[in-house]
Write a protein that holds these residues in place. Structure first.
Motif, PDB file in Angstrom:
ATOM      1  N   PRO A  83     123.042 -63.165  71.394  1.00  0.00           N
ATOM      2  CA  PRO A  83     123.963 -62.463  72.302  1.00  0.00           C
ATOM      3  C   PRO A  83     124.978 -63.432  72.906  1.00  0.00           C
ATOM      4  O   PRO A  83     124.673 -64.582  73.183  1.00  0.00           O
ATOM      5  CB  PRO A  83     123.054 -61.904  73.396  1.00  0.00           C
ATOM      6  N   ASP A  87     129.524 -61.554  77.064  1.00  0.00           N
ATOM      7  CA  ASP A  87     129.406 -60.115  76.870  1.00  0.00           C
ATOM      8  C   ASP A  87     128.104 -59.850  76.139  1.00  0.00           C
ATOM      9  O   ASP A  87     128.004 -60.084  74.938  1.00  0.00           O
ATOM     10  CB  ASP A  87     130.610 -59.613  76.061  1.00  0.00           C
ATOM     11  N   GLY A  88     127.116 -59.366  76.862  1.00  0.00           N
ATOM     12  CA  GLY A  88     125.790 -59.135  76.298  1.00  0.00           C
ATOM     13  C   GLY A  88     125.771 -58.170  75.126  1.00  0.00           C
ATOM     14  O   GLY A  88     124.832 -58.165  74.336  1.00  0.00           O
ATOM     15  N   ARG A  89     126.814 -57.344  74.994  1.00  0.00           N
ATOM     16  CA  ARG A  89     126.877 -56.402  73.866  1.00  0.00           C
ATOM     17  C   ARG A  89     127.349 -57.086  72.595  1.00  0.00           C
ATOM     18  O   ARG A  89     127.055 -56.653  71.491  1.00  0.00           O
ATOM     19  CB  ARG A  89     127.813 -55.235  74.187  1.00  0.00           C
ATOM     20  N   ALA A  90     128.124 -58.156  72.745  1.00  0.00           N
ATOM     21  CA  ALA A  90     128.670 -58.877  71.593  1.00  0.00           C
ATOM     22  C   ALA A  90     127.646 -59.885  71.079  1.00  0.00           C
ATOM     23  O   ALA A  90     126.838 -60.420  71.839  1.00  0.00           O
ATOM     24  CB  ALA A  90     129.951 -59.587  71.988  1.00  0.00           C
TER      25      ALA A  90
END
Length: 139
Positions: A83, A87-90
């Motif tokens: 991660p 940005d934890g989503r990326a």
């Protein structure tokens, strides 16, 4: 411009790409990786850690394909995915030690192919500029 001359140029460009890929695949066969994997490894060597979008842009890849490629390379333990701290989503992609080794070997194979060619630097620069002009016009 004569459309037949344009079609001949496109045909020759495809033939060149096919022959370069064939030569590269031949050199990569002992390493157990494909031309596409080698391209990704060599790109990651310069870009890592990077996101899938940046890698896709660098590889000039169609959507969907890079994610499948990275999944296969992850299963082969050539890349790691973590991660992004911003940005934890990326997700960020990096080479493993084996990926680094194969990237270096792939660079050697590619360089050997380049060294085997007799190229005029001026003609190569002109051809590159010409192709960049066409790409820009098509964008």
């Amino acid at each position: 411009m004569d459309s037949s001359a344009c079609l001949e140029f496109v045909r020759e460009l495809r033939a060149l790409n096919h022959r370069l890929d064939a030569r590269l695949n031949e050199g990569l066969r002992p390493l157990g990786i494909s031309c596409v994997q080698a391209d990704a490894l060599m790109a990651l060597q310069d870009l890592q850690p990077c996101g899938l979008k940046d890698l896709s842009t660098h590889l000039i890849a169609e959507s969907g394909h890079p994610s499948r490629l990275i999944a296969r390379m992850r299963r082969s333990e050539l890349v790691e995915v973590a991660p992004s701290p911003e940005d934890g989503r990326a997700m960020l992609i990096s080479l493993t030690a084996e990926g680094e080794r194969l990237a270096k070997e792939s660079c050697k194979v590619r360089q050997d192919i380049i060294n085997s060619l007799v190229l005029d630097d001026g003609a190569l620069a002109d051809a590159t500029g010409f192709m960049q002009s066409i790409i820009q016009q098509l964008s």
